[in-house]
Structures are given as structure tokens and as C-alpha cells.
Design a protein around this motif. Structure first.
Motif, PDB file in Angstrom:
ATOM      1  N   GLN A  73      -3.523   5.074   4.404  1.00 46.37           N
ATOM      2  CA  GLN A  73      -3.033   4.090   3.456  1.00 46.37           C
ATOM      3  C   GLN A  73      -4.058   3.841   2.352  1.00 46.37           C
ATOM      4  O   GLN A  73      -5.256   3.777   2.610  1.00 46.37           O
ATOM      5  CB  GLN A  73      -2.713   2.767   4.163  1.00 46.37           C
ATOM      6  CG  GLN A  73      -1.722   2.896   5.306  1.00 46.37           C
ATOM      7  CD  GLN A  73      -0.390   3.460   4.854  1.00 46.37           C
ATOM      8  OE1 GLN A  73       0.161   3.012   3.850  1.00 46.37           O
ATOM      9  NE2 GLN A  73       0.131   4.431   5.585  1.00 46.37           N
ATOM     10  N   SER A  96       0.842  -1.189   0.000  1.00 43.55           N
ATOM     11  CA  SER A  96       0.000   0.000   0.000  1.00 43.55           C
ATOM     12  C   SER A  96       0.880   1.243   0.000  1.00 43.55           C
ATOM     13  O   SER A  96       2.069   1.177   0.276  1.00 43.55           O
ATOM     14  CB  SER A  96      -0.933  -0.002   1.213  1.00 43.55           C
ATOM     15  OG  SER A  96      -0.181   0.055   2.408  1.00 43.55           O
ATOM     16  N   GLU A 109      -4.509   1.721  -1.761  1.00 44.89           N
ATOM     17  CA  GLU A 109      -3.970   0.725  -2.671  1.00 44.89           C
ATOM     18  C   GLU A 109      -3.002   1.379  -3.661  1.00 44.89           C
ATOM     19  O   GLU A 109      -3.176   2.549  -4.026  1.00 44.89           O
ATOM     20  CB  GLU A 109      -5.106   0.043  -3.438  1.00 44.89           C
ATOM     21  CG  GLU A 109      -6.044  -0.759  -2.547  1.00 44.89           C
ATOM     22  CD  GLU A 109      -5.333  -1.920  -1.875  1.00 44.89           C
ATOM     23  OE1 GLU A 109      -4.408  -2.487  -2.503  1.00 44.89           O
ATOM     24  OE2 GLU A 109      -5.685  -2.259  -0.740  1.00 44.89           O
TER      25      GLU A 109
END
Length: 251
Positions: free
Chosen positions: A86, A71, A88
Motif C-alpha cells: 500500500q 491508499s 499514498e
């Protein structure tokens, strides 16, 4: 009739410009940045090496493997807050700050003097930047720009019945001043983005543990909204200045 139409158009432009300024001031998306500075380390056990300890037990070989993070750390900052969470790796930085379900792990701290760096802890600090002296100018300019826009709007509301040409001229002058002040805010921000080591500012102390971290820095939507408000406010101020002259000439 022409004066009334011009005043209406100036009022629409001025209202939209002032709204843009307040949106830019109240939202926390001047800077949007992402980095991959989150190395994960695991200890893995491989096949036995054949070596034995004092008890006759075979000693396994322990191997430490560091892999890339799954991430990204996403930052977005504005006048009031500096936040990080965080996302992707495939997420778009700007869209992720606005439209995704941001996790509970999102951490925000006060950032009243953004965008220019503020040293945390003792000074001199490893992350201290000499350009931090300009953060006060950025703060003062953006507040003065908002005050000028509000004062100009108030004066123009008072002059709506076309009673005093002086109110229109003065209100237009305040709107032009607000546009110029926000233009200086934008220029100061661009100078900071282009000339200062923004990567160092984003990583702060984590830069020491991630010397090869990849940092992506973008101009956020708050910056774009402020940039859109400058010409609107400037046009509005010029229109009201001309309305004031027209009223003065008609008397």
C-alpha cells in the motif's frame, strides 16, 4: 592499433549491454501498476428515528457508508517475484517501488513465468487468459538471451590476444543473437501490455468485487533497462564481427 581500439570499444559496449540484461532479468520492475480496489465500509449511527422496540427503547437508524480508499495498492512484478503493498494516493508508482520505505505488509509471491498470466487454482479459472500459452516463450527467450550473451563474452575473452579471428566472429555472432532474443522478449512484452486485458490480470479475483476500480499500468524500469541493453549488445556484436574480418584479412 585500430583493431585494438575497436575491440576495446566493442568490449565496453558488450559489457554494458550484458549488465543491462542481467539487471532486467534480476529485478522485479517489468510491470508497475496501481489500483484503488480497497473499498472500506463502516456502519454509522444517526439520530434516533422515534421508533421503539418491545422494551420501549428507541431504535437508532444504522446507515452503511462506503468511502473511497485512502491508499492505493501498488504492484511490481518481474521474472522472480510479484509483489504488492500500500502507498499514498499521491505517490508516483515507479518511484514508490524503488525509493520509499516499503512497509512490512508488503506481500510477494513467486512469479517465474511473468509477464504472461498464470491461472491460479483449477483450470478453467475465471481469471485464466488464453494468451498464457505464450508465457513459456517469454521465459525461454529471456534465458536464451542471457546464455548467448555469456557465451559470446567468454569466447571474446578467449580471443583477446588476437590469436583467432574465428573466436571474434563467433563471439560477435553470439552477442548479436543475444540482442535479437532480448528484442523478441521486449516485443512479446509490449504485445501483452497492449493487446491483453492487463487490468484483469492485475486485479485477479478482486475484480469481481471492484468492477469500477481504476487501474494504472506502466512500463517498469526493468523493461527500460532491457531496451537500453539491446542496441549496446548489437553494436558490440557487429564491432567484433568486423574485428574478426580485419584479423582474417591481415593474415
Amino acid at each position: 592499433m585500430k583493431v585494438g581500439a575497436a575491440a576495446l570499444a566493442g568490449g565496453i559496449f558488450g559489457g554494458l549491454g550484458t549488465l543491462c540484461f542481467f539487471l532486467a532479468f534480476g529485478t522485479d520492475y517489468w510491470l508497475v501498476a496501481s489500483d484503488n480496489c480497497r473499498p472500506h465500509t463502516w456502519s454509522t449511527q444517526t439520530t434516533p428515528t422515534g421508533e421503539k422496540d418491545a422494551n420501549g427503547t428507541e431504535i437508532p437508524l444504522m446507515e452503511v457508508i462506503t468511502v473511497a480508499p485512502s491508499s492505493l495498492s501498488l504492484h511490481h512484478e518481474g521474472f522472480f517475484w510479484r509483489c504488492v503493498f500500500q502507498v499514498e494516493p499521491t505517490a508516483h508508482a515507479v518511484l514508490a517501488t524503488l525509493f520509499t520505505n516499503q512497509p512490512e505488509s508488503k506481500v510477494c509471491i513467486h512469479g517465474y513465468l511473468f509477464p504472461l498470466p498464470v491461472a491460479l487454482g483449477q483450470v478453467p479459472h475465471p481469471s485464466y487468459d488464453a494468451t498464457a500459452v505464450f508465457r513459456g516463450f517469454w521465459t525461454v527467450l529471456i534465458i536464451l538471451g542471457l546464455v548467448s550473451a555469456l557465451v559470446g563474452g567468454f569466447l571474446l575473452v578467449c580471443g583477446v590476444p588476437f590469436i583467432s579471428h574465428k573466436l571474434y566472429k563467433l563471439g560477435g555472432a553470439f552477442l548479436i543473437s543475444a540482442a535479437c532474443l532480448f528484442l523478441l522478449v521486449l516485443l512479446l512484452y509490449v504485445l501483452w501490455m497492449e493487446l491483453v486485458d492487463v487490468r484483469r490480470y492485475v486485479l485477479q479475483e478482486r475484480g469481481e468485487t471492484c468492477p469500477s476500480a481504476q487501474v494504472s499500468v506502466l512500463y517498469g524500469l526493468s523493461f527500460m533497462v532491457a531496451a537500453a541493453g539491446v542496441p549496446l549488445e548489437l553494436v558490440s556484436g557487429l564491432v567484433f564481427m568486423m574485428v574478426g574480418r580485419a584479423l582474417q584479412a591481415s593474415k
